[in-house]
Design a protein around this motif. Structure first.
Motif, mmCIF file in Angstrom:
data_model
loop_
_atom_site.group_PDB
_atom_site.id
_atom_site.type_symbol
_atom_site.label_atom_id
_atom_site.label_comp_id
_atom_site.label_asym_id
_atom_site.label_seq_id
_atom_site.Cartn_x
_atom_site.Cartn_y
_atom_site.Cartn_z
ATOM 1 N N ASP A 81 -7.308 4.320 -0.559
ATOM 2 C CA ASP A 81 -6.099 4.026 0.210
ATOM 3 C C ASP A 81 -6.328 4.275 1.701
ATOM 4 O O ASP A 81 -5.803 3.545 2.544
ATOM 5 N N LEU A 109 0.839 -1.203 0.000
ATOM 6 C CA LEU A 109 0.000 0.000 0.000
ATOM 7 C C LEU A 109 0.872 1.251 0.000
ATOM 8 O O LEU A 109 0.625 2.196 -0.774
ATOM 9 N N SER A 113 -8.169 1.262 2.937
ATOM 10 C CA SER A 113 -7.255 0.118 3.041
ATOM 11 C C SER A 113 -6.356 0.252 4.265
ATOM 12 O O SER A 113 -6.124 -0.726 4.998
#
Length: 277
Positions: free
Chosen positions: A156, A142, A159
């Motif tokens: 993001d 990531l 996540s």
């Protein structure tokens, strides 16, 4: 150029580091510059463009988002600096040596309950370490994705939040089981040294290997380093430590997820470092 904008912001002996990604606040993209002096953060400047400083209010909003992202992986960062990769190595060594602990005849009625508790704790340690190794790889991917795209996108953030929750849940279960069986490890080592002459050769060899894995210079050291980070795991949470371990872990799971989803950083200290005036 950004360098021209930063020149008045930079003080004597400071180094500046431009973050490799931008922060999106209400549709505007901002660049963050961190100033350091003698290894410590000494200032922060937020740019709205290469030749324009953000307002103080905008800078504060940007820094808050940055603080939130750092919060997601604060424990992982601290743990990596203290334990490094030895936790995974210890898990592998335990896997190779722990079969001897399943011998229900060897230890006797008095010690057997402690051995059972220790065996369970080691199993939890291994299982959760395997999960954390996977999560850590996902977190690294990531961060690499964010660096390549030069921006933290909305997906993001989601996540990062989900990975933080998953990693912390695994770490907490691992930690409290290790903490609860510190004395069990010591009891096993003491029993072995007192009784090793009476133990059959094959079992003695296997148990000596297990004792070595759990010694203060090997697994025991790593376990104590992990346990030392328990206050960081529980920071800001209300956990009833008198509960049985499964219930305590379940309580943490609920508490931390809520804490993470609604986390709001304290900007009192960080706001003093912002140089957007």
């Amino acid at each position: 150029m950004a360098g021209k904008m930063l020149k008045p912001q930079k003080k004597l002996l400071e180094q500046d580091h431009v973050l490799p990604y931008k922060i999106d606040v209400e549709g505007y993209l901002f660049q963050v510059v961190i100033f350091t002096k003698l290894g410590k953060i000494s200032g922060i400047t937020v740019l709205r463009s290469e030749d324009e400083l953000a307002s103080k209010e905008e800078a504060l909003a940007v820094v808050q988002k940055l603080q939130k992202y750092n919060f997601y992986f604060e424990y992982l960062t601290k743990r990596t600096s203290i334990v490094k990769e030895r936790d995974s190595t210890v898990a592998e060594r335990i896997e190779q040596a722990q079969l001897i602990l399943n011998n229900n005849i060897l230890f006797g009625e008095k010690l057997q309950p402690e051995i059972d508790q220790l065996s369970l704790a080691l199993e939890v340690y291994k299982q959760q370490q395997h999960k954390m190794d996977i999560y850590q790889e996902d977190i690294a991917l990531l961060n690499e994705k964010i660096k390549e795209q030069g921006l933290i996108k909305e997906e993001d953030w989601k996540s990062a939040e989900d990975l933080s929750i998953a990693f912390m849940i695994a770490a907490y279960a691992q930690t409290i089981y290790l903490e609860a069986t510190r004395d069990n490890r010591a009891a096993l080592a003491k029993w072995f040294h007192q009784n090793q002459k009476q133990i059959p050769a094959e079992e003695r060899k296997a148990l000596a290997k297990m004792i070595n894995v759990l010694s203060d210079t090997n697994g025991g050291l790593v376990f104590d380093q992990i346990i030392s980070l328990l206050p960081l795991l529980e920071d800001g949470l209300l956990i009833d430590k008198s509960n049985p371990l499964p219930k305590r872990a379940q309580e943490f799971n609920m508490e931390y997820e809520a804490h993470c989803r609604f986390y709001k950083p304290n900007t009192n200290k960080i706001s003093e470092l912002i140089r957007n005036e």
